[in-house]
Design an enzyme around this catalytic site. Structure first.
Site, PDB file in Angstrom:
ATOM      1  N   ASP A  32       0.857  -1.186   0.000  1.00  0.00           N
ATOM      2  CA  ASP A  32       0.000   0.000   0.000  1.00  0.00           C
ATOM      3  C   ASP A  32       0.893   1.236   0.000  1.00  0.00           C
ATOM      4  O   ASP A  32       2.048   1.173   0.457  1.00  0.00           O
ATOM      5  CB  ASP A  32      -0.887   0.013   1.253  1.00  0.00           C
ATOM      6  N   THR A 147     -17.171  -3.315  -7.491  1.00  0.00           N
ATOM      7  CA  THR A 147     -18.278  -2.795  -6.694  1.00  0.00           C
ATOM      8  C   THR A 147     -19.600  -3.115  -7.354  1.00  0.00           C
ATOM      9  O   THR A 147     -19.702  -3.169  -8.592  1.00  0.00           O
ATOM     10  CB  THR A 147     -18.170  -1.266  -6.502  1.00  0.00           C
ATOM     11  N   LYS A 188     -14.386   1.263 -11.700  1.00  0.00           N
ATOM     12  CA  LYS A 188     -14.574  -0.171 -11.505  1.00  0.00           C
ATOM     13  C   LYS A 188     -15.263  -0.809 -12.712  1.00  0.00           C
ATOM     14  O   LYS A 188     -15.034  -1.988 -13.007  1.00  0.00           O
ATOM     15  CB  LYS A 188     -15.366  -0.424 -10.218  1.00  0.00           C
ATOM     16  N   VAL A 241     -23.296   5.002   4.595  1.00  0.00           N
ATOM     17  CA  VAL A 241     -24.498   5.429   5.297  1.00  0.00           C
ATOM     18  C   VAL A 241     -24.622   4.729   6.646  1.00  0.00           C
ATOM     19  O   VAL A 241     -25.019   5.343   7.643  1.00  0.00           O
ATOM     20  CB  VAL A 241     -25.748   5.190   4.404  1.00  0.00           C
ATOM     21  N   VAL A 242     -24.254   3.447   6.728  1.00  0.00           N
ATOM     22  CA  VAL A 242     -24.330   2.722   8.000  1.00  0.00           C
ATOM     23  C   VAL A 242     -23.378   3.341   9.012  1.00  0.00           C
ATOM     24  O   VAL A 242     -23.747   3.586  10.173  1.00  0.00           O
ATOM     25  CB  VAL A 242     -23.996   1.232   7.807  1.00  0.00           C
ATOM     26  N   ARG A 244     -22.121   6.367   9.093  1.00  0.00           N
ATOM     27  CA  ARG A 244     -22.532   7.713   9.497  1.00  0.00           C
ATOM     28  C   ARG A 244     -23.684   7.659  10.491  1.00  0.00           C
ATOM     29  O   ARG A 244     -23.711   8.410  11.471  1.00  0.00           O
ATOM     30  CB  ARG A 244     -22.890   8.555   8.277  1.00  0.00           C
ATOM     31  N   ARG A 331     -31.440  15.248  -2.495  1.00  0.00           N
ATOM     32  CA  ARG A 331     -30.937  14.595  -3.698  1.00  0.00           C
ATOM     33  C   ARG A 331     -32.087  14.082  -4.547  1.00  0.00           C
ATOM     34  O   ARG A 331     -33.167  13.772  -4.035  1.00  0.00           O
ATOM     35  CB  ARG A 331     -30.027  13.408  -3.321  1.00  0.00           C
TER      36      ARG A 331
END
Length: 399
Positions: A32, A147, A188, A241-242, A244, A331
């Site tokens: 990395d 993804t 991706k 989202v989870v 946050r 949104r």
């Protein structure tokens, strides 16, 4: 033999490298350039869970788990000379490629970040694929985490890989069309096409692991020591989202659901994600694919409002004072889209779901309860304007 894990300092890459090394006597090389740490700092965020530096993690793996076959190499995969040297020296029989700039919102900030994301992600993958060809390593099993975002949000069930197309009475299976919604997700889509071409031209066996939205803080191995923990981002740009919602709960804020929040998204726990990658990397020689194989790395689809309600319920076990509140959606999106996604191949790989969503949330809130000060000191990174009553616009939220 050697297994190479790229992105080995990342959220998924580090626990994957750790699990693989813990289950095999083969050498495991983690590589990395530590970019994720720089990107998060650049947008004003930090990991809620403190993370040790890569070499300290490797030392902890040896001291705490008795893992002596894991090493770390720092380097930039966009530099072809570095990649060629890496491949020549280690001659990996398997590569687990998790390295990428993984944030859709970061890639959308401006043209500079979009260009950086596309160059970083695409160049790294191309260098590895061409490096295998040019260094005589085309029998190396190449496993990449792409993804599920490459699929977009179609109204029909998403297949695990290709799609059947009919024209003029003739039918054939074709790659699923790229329907990415961000400059990151499009990298991706391009990677999937490049891997398919590399398989066709070079004969490289490839597993395209289309990773869902991953949540969680722990795997079996990281529980053993604070020095083994993986990162946990909760800001607008790198936090899902989870994560946050969990940060909002830990800071005693309401969980902010935009609109109805009935749209379903694909999810997988960190534990289930790491298990699938480890099984692919450690499969017997007879089980190695000879083809280009797609896995939908998903355990279930969950609606945004169900996520919030579950976190709210589990948060009460930790005496967090939170609630679920709905706000006007800033949104344009279908708030009731019921995603369906096939995952038979991936579930066959891992056998069964190893961690329920509720247990994954308990893991997260248990970890965050120890680090509420780190979360509260960065509340401007995860508390939206609808709560803070500020006039600046709400940044785009990643899934």
């Amino acid at each position: 033999m050697t297994i190479l894990v790229t992105g080995g300092d990342g959220y998924i890459g580090w626990p994957t490298a750790l699990r693989i090394a813990d289950r095999t006597d083969q050498r495991v090389v983690s590589v990395d350039d530590c970019g994720r740490r720089r990107w998060v700092e650049e947008v004003g965020g930090q990991s809620a869970v403190p993370v040790a530096d890569p070499n300290e993690r490797v030392a902890a793996a040896r001291d705490r788990l008795g893992v002596s076959n894991l090493s770390f190499v720092e380097g930039d995969l966009t530099e072809k000379s570095f990649v060629d040297e890496l491949l020549r020296v280690h001659e990996p029989k398997t590569i687990v490629h998790t390295a990428a700039q993984p944030s859709a919102p970061y890639s959308q900030i401006n043209g500079e970040r979009a260009n950086y994301t596309q160059h970083n992600n695409l160049q790294s993958t191309r260098n590895l694929l061409w490096g295998l060809e040019e260094n005589g390593l085309t029998d190396t099993h190449f496993i990449e985490t792409t993804t599920t975002g490459v699929y977009g949000a179609p109204e029909f069930p998403i297949p695990e890989g290709g799609a059947t197309m009919e024209n003029g009475g003739e039918r054939d299976e074709v790659p699923f069309p790229a329907m990415a919604g961000s400059w990151y997700h499009l990298t991706k889509s391009h990677d999937a096409a490049n891997m398919r071409l590399a398989h066709k031209q070079f004969g490289i066996p490839i597993s395209d692991v289309r990773t869902a939205i991953v949540y969680g803080t722990e795997t079996e191995e990281t529980r053993d020591s604070d020095r083994l923990k993986t990162r946990f981002d909760f800001d607008y740009y790198f936090g899902t989202v989870v994560h946050r919602f969990c940060a909002q709960a830990a800071a005693d804020y309401p969980l902010t659901v935009y609109g109805k929040g009935e749209q379903r998204k694909p999810f997988a726990s960190l534990e289930d994600t790491v298990e699938g990658l480890a099984r692919l990397a450690l499969g017997d020689a007879d089980d190695r694919p000879e083809d280009f194989v797609v896995y939908n790395q998903v355990t279930r689809a969950i609606s945004i409002v169900e996520i919030a309600e579950t976190i709210d319920e589990v948060a009460s076990e930790f005496d967090f004072d939170t609630s679920v509140e709905h706000f006007e959606n800033p949104r344009e999106e279908n708030e009731t889209h019921k995603m369906e996604i096939e995952n038979d191949r991936y579930m066959s790989l891992i056998g069964e779901q190893r961690q329920s969503f509720e247990d994954g949330i308990r893991d997260v809130l248990q970890a965050l309860s120890r680090h509420t000060d780190r979360i509260e000191s960065h509340e401007d990174r995860f508390v939206p304007d609808v709560i803070r009553d500020e006039t600046e616009s709400v940044p785009a939220q990643s899934d």
